[in-house]
Design an enzyme around this catalytic site. Structure first.
Site, PDB file in Angstrom:
ATOM      1  N   ILE A   6       1.572  -0.334   4.016  1.00 51.49           N
ATOM      2  CA  ILE A   6       2.270  -0.727   2.782  1.00 51.49           C
ATOM      3  C   ILE A   6       3.205   0.379   2.322  1.00 51.49           C
ATOM      4  CG2 ILE A   6       1.957  -1.275   0.338  1.00 51.49           C
ATOM      5  CD1 ILE A   6      -0.699  -2.644   1.110  1.00 51.49           C
ATOM      6  N   ALA A   7       2.736   1.610   2.360  1.00 51.01           N
ATOM      7  CA  ALA A   7       3.512   2.736   1.830  1.00 51.01           C
ATOM      8  C   ALA A   7       4.828   2.922   2.574  1.00 51.01           C
ATOM      9  CB  ALA A   7       2.685   4.014   1.889  1.00 51.01           C
TER      10      ALA A   7
ATOM     11  N   GLY B 207       0.218   9.050   0.933  1.00 46.36           N
ATOM     12  CA  GLY B 207      -0.102   8.238   2.104  1.00 46.36           C
ATOM     13  C   GLY B 207       1.112   7.509   2.624  1.00 46.36           C
TER      14      GLY B 207
ATOM     15  N   LYS C 254     -12.773   0.207  -3.795  1.00 45.91           N
ATOM     16  CA  LYS C 254     -11.570  -0.050  -4.591  1.00 45.91           C
ATOM     17  C   LYS C 254     -11.917  -0.335  -6.052  1.00 45.91           C
ATOM     18  CE  LYS C 254      -8.073   0.055  -2.880  1.00 45.91           C
ATOM     19  NZ  LYS C 254      -7.201   1.207  -2.545  1.00 45.91           N
TER      20      LYS C 254
ATOM     21  N   LEU D  32      -6.145  14.266   1.058  1.00 50.32           N
ATOM     22  CA  LEU D  32      -6.492  13.525  -0.149  1.00 50.32           C
ATOM     23  C   LEU D  32      -7.563  14.219  -0.982  1.00 50.32           C
ATOM     24  CD1 LEU D  32      -5.833  10.870  -1.625  1.00 50.32           C
ATOM     25  CD2 LEU D  32      -7.629   9.764  -0.291  1.00 50.32           C
TER      26      LEU D  32
ATOM     27  N   ALA E 243      -2.586   6.121  -0.998  1.00 47.53           N
ATOM     28  CA  ALA E 243      -3.518   6.659   0.002  1.00 47.53           C
ATOM     29  C   ALA E 243      -4.965   6.345  -0.363  1.00 47.53           C
ATOM     30  CB  ALA E 243      -3.328   8.174   0.122  1.00 47.53           C
TER      31      ALA E 243
END
Length: 318
Positions: free
Chosen positions: A15-16, A10, A160, A60, A80
């Site tokens: 953030i990545a 991802g 999550k 994914l 990701a």
């Protein structure tokens, strides 16, 4: 770490993208997986990208599609995961992709015998619980309550939580080394030059289109701190388990107050969505474990300044 090869899944995400930038700055060779190569061109403009960044298209949920890209990598940063605020089908849009996508990537890491995996989770997997009170000291031993999430339709925290729990079960069974970063509400400048969910949140207050804020308190953190947390966890020989990555716990009213003070010329007008209800109390969210790795958090005021500068440079704010 110069010369080491790592993978970031991802890679074009909020953030990545910063993880990729910091890895390149430190001399790593990076393989980044993306869903859309066209929307990932900002990564190719990063210093060092021409020599040490390779972007690979990957889905994914496509079984085995990460096998080749992680082969030969010293480490894998798995960032990701879908983010959907108003899910109409939580299982299909959030929970399934989060859990199955994580297990798909970890299965490829197991085949490749990856030395270390850094997984991006969330504080949504930490404190979404009926046990949270104003006196709570929340550390990495806390876990969100799946039934509480379902009852309150907190689908993102549920996704999550379940994905992280399945990940821990998988790496224990396969003997993989994994460290998990649990960031709080992440804000800051976007390398993509486009809006994301958190920059839209700030933008709505500044341009006056957001008229109310929720009666809610949560941790806030800068995106650059979150990215660096991943790298410190990877580079430390002693990192282990989970790491909460959060600056101060603030009520949304506090964010509005700070924005009003920093940017008095913007038409900020947001009020409490329910002015008759008592203000939700704060709590303590501990990042001591991550600070012990050497991370120094950027003041939230500076993060907000950088966010607004980014929005201006991208043409979203005058």
């Amino acid at each position: 770490m110069a010369g080491k090869t790592v993978c970031v899944t991802g890679a074009s995400g909020f953030i990545a993208s910063w993880i990729v930038k910091f890895l390149l700055d430190r001399g790593y060779t990076v393989r980044g997986t993306v869903r859309n190569l066209e929307k990932s061109k900002h990564l190719l403009q990063l210093p060092g990208a021409s020599d040490r960044l390779k972007l690979v298209s990957a889905e994914l949920l496509e079984l085995g599609c990460f096998d080749e890209v992680v082969q030969g990598c010293d480490g894998v940063f798995h960032t990701a995961s879908p983010i959907v605020i108003y899910a109409t089908d939580p299982q299909a849009q959030l929970i399934g992709p989060a859990v199955d996508g994580t297990l798909n990537v970890l299965a490829s890491c197991a085949k490749a015998r990856t030395k270390k995996v850094i997984l991006t989770s969330s504080t949504g997997a930490v404190y979404t619980s009926p046990n949270l009170t104003s006196t709570s000291f929340v550390d990495e031993s806390w876990w969100s309550d799946p039934e509480f999430c379902r009852k309150n339709k907190d689908w993102y925290p549920l996704s999550k939580t379940l994905a992280e729990k399945e990940a821990w079960n998988f790496v224990e069974e396969k003997g993989l080394e994994m460290v998990v970063i649990n960031p709080s509400f992440t804000i800051g400048p976007a390398l993509q030059g486009s809006k994301n969910l958190t920059s839209e949140f700030i933008l709505g207050y500044l341009n006056g289109t957001t008229k109310t804020y929720p009666n809610s308190a949560r941790g806030f953190v800068g995106v650059k701190d979150v990215a660096m947390a991943h790298i410190l966890a990877y580079e430390s020989a002693h990192s282990n388990g989970r790491y909460i990555c959060s600056g101060p716990v603030l009520h949304f009213a506090d964010i509005v107050t700070i924005l009003t003070k920093l940017f008095p010329t913007y038409p900020i007008c947001a009020k409490d969505a329910d002015e008759t209800a008592p203000r939700v109390p704060s709590f303590t969210l501990s990042s001591h474990k991550l600070e012990d790795l050497g991370l120094h958090f950027q003041p939230i005021e500076d993060v907000l300044r950088e966010t607004v500068t980014s929005l201006k440079e991208s043409g979203w704010l005058p």
